[in-house]
Motif scaffolding. Structure first.
Motif, short mmCIF file in Angstrom:
data_model
loop_
_atom_site.label_atom_id
_atom_site.label_comp_id
_atom_site.label_asym_id
_atom_site.label_seq_id
_atom_site.Cartn_x
_atom_site.Cartn_y
_atom_site.Cartn_z
N THR A 188 -32.35 0.00 -12.31
CA THR A 188 -31.71 -0.77 -11.26
C THR A 188 -30.22 -0.93 -11.55
O THR A 188 -29.83 -1.27 -12.67
CB THR A 188 -32.36 -2.17 -11.14
OG1 THR A 188 -33.78 -1.99 -11.05
CG2 THR A 188 -31.88 -2.88 -9.91
N PHE A 189 -29.40 -0.68 -10.52
CA PHE A 189 -27.94 -0.76 -10.66
C PHE A 189 -27.35 -1.56 -9.51
O PHE A 189 -27.86 -1.53 -8.39
CB PHE A 189 -27.31 0.63 -10.61
CG PHE A 189 -27.67 1.51 -11.77
CD1 PHE A 189 -26.97 1.43 -12.96
CD2 PHE A 189 -28.71 2.41 -11.66
CE1 PHE A 189 -27.29 2.25 -14.03
CE2 PHE A 189 -29.04 3.23 -12.72
CZ PHE A 189 -28.34 3.15 -13.90
N LYS A 190 -26.24 -2.25 -9.81
CA LYS A 190 -25.41 -2.82 -8.76
C LYS A 190 -24.46 -1.70 -8.35
O LYS A 190 -23.84 -1.06 -9.19
CB LYS A 190 -24.62 -4.01 -9.30
CG LYS A 190 -23.81 -4.72 -8.27
CD LYS A 190 -23.17 -5.97 -8.86
CE LYS A 190 -22.42 -6.72 -7.80
NZ LYS A 190 -21.82 -7.95 -8.32
N VAL A 191 -24.38 -1.42 -7.04
CA VAL A 191 -23.58 -0.29 -6.57
C VAL A 191 -22.52 -0.75 -5.58
O VAL A 191 -22.56 -1.88 -5.07
CB VAL A 191 -24.48 0.80 -5.91
CG1 VAL A 191 -25.42 1.40 -6.93
CG2 VAL A 191 -25.24 0.27 -4.73
N HIS A 192 -21.57 0.14 -5.31
CA HIS A 192 -20.48 -0.13 -4.37
C HIS A 192 -21.06 -0.39 -2.98
O HIS A 192 -22.05 0.21 -2.57
CB HIS A 192 -19.53 1.06 -4.33
CG HIS A 192 -18.24 0.77 -3.64
ND1 HIS A 192 -18.09 0.89 -2.28
CD2 HIS A 192 -17.05 0.35 -4.12
CE1 HIS A 192 -16.86 0.57 -1.95
NE2 HIS A 192 -16.20 0.23 -3.06
N GLN A 193 -20.44 -1.30 -2.25
CA GLN A 193 -20.93 -1.72 -0.94
C GLN A 193 -21.01 -0.56 0.06
O GLN A 193 -21.88 -0.54 0.92
CB GLN A 193 -20.01 -2.82 -0.39
CG GLN A 193 -20.58 -3.61 0.75
CD GLN A 193 -21.71 -4.54 0.33
OE1 GLN A 193 -21.84 -4.90 -0.82
NE2 GLN A 193 -22.52 -4.93 1.28
N ASP A 194 -20.11 0.42 -0.06
CA ASP A 194 -20.07 1.54 0.90
C ASP A 194 -20.82 2.77 0.41
O ASP A 194 -20.83 3.79 1.11
CB ASP A 194 -18.61 1.92 1.19
CG ASP A 194 -17.84 0.78 1.82
OD1 ASP A 194 -18.46 -0.03 2.55
OD2 ASP A 194 -16.62 0.68 1.58
#
Length: 96
Positions: free
Chosen positions: A26-32
């Motif tokens: 699981t990763f936090k990713v860029h909004q776009d």
């Protein structure tokens, strides 16, 4: 967008570490960022083969501290499944 800009940070929680046993990270990713960009970024940065990518938006939450009200920012999360037998090293240091 460069691969290091797509992936912001790994998500550290009991639930995310329990999923590493089945090959899901699981990763936090860029909004776009979209699924294809996330897949390419993980394959480029960690040298693994991605089988599936699931993306979800964590909704902003209203918060209060006394009379002051505000909202916590929302963000985008990606659950990436890698090919069986492959691992991402940054998650391997934790104990389950």
């Amino acid at each position: 967008m460069h691969a290091s800009q797509v992936l912001i940070a790994p998500i550290v929680s009991e639930k995310s570490y329990a999923a590493t046993v089945t090959g899901q990270y699981t990763f936090k990713v860029h909004q776009d960022a979209h699924k294809t960009q996330i897949r390419q970024a993980v394959e480029e940065l960690f040298d693994v083969h991605v089988v599936a990518v699931n993306v979800l938006k964590v909704q902003p939450k209203p918060k209060r501290r006394g009379m002051i009200t505000g909202t916590k920012r929302g963000w985008k999360k990606a659950i990436v499944e890698v090919k069986a037998g492959e691992k991402i090293d940054i998650f391997e240091g934790a104990q389950l």
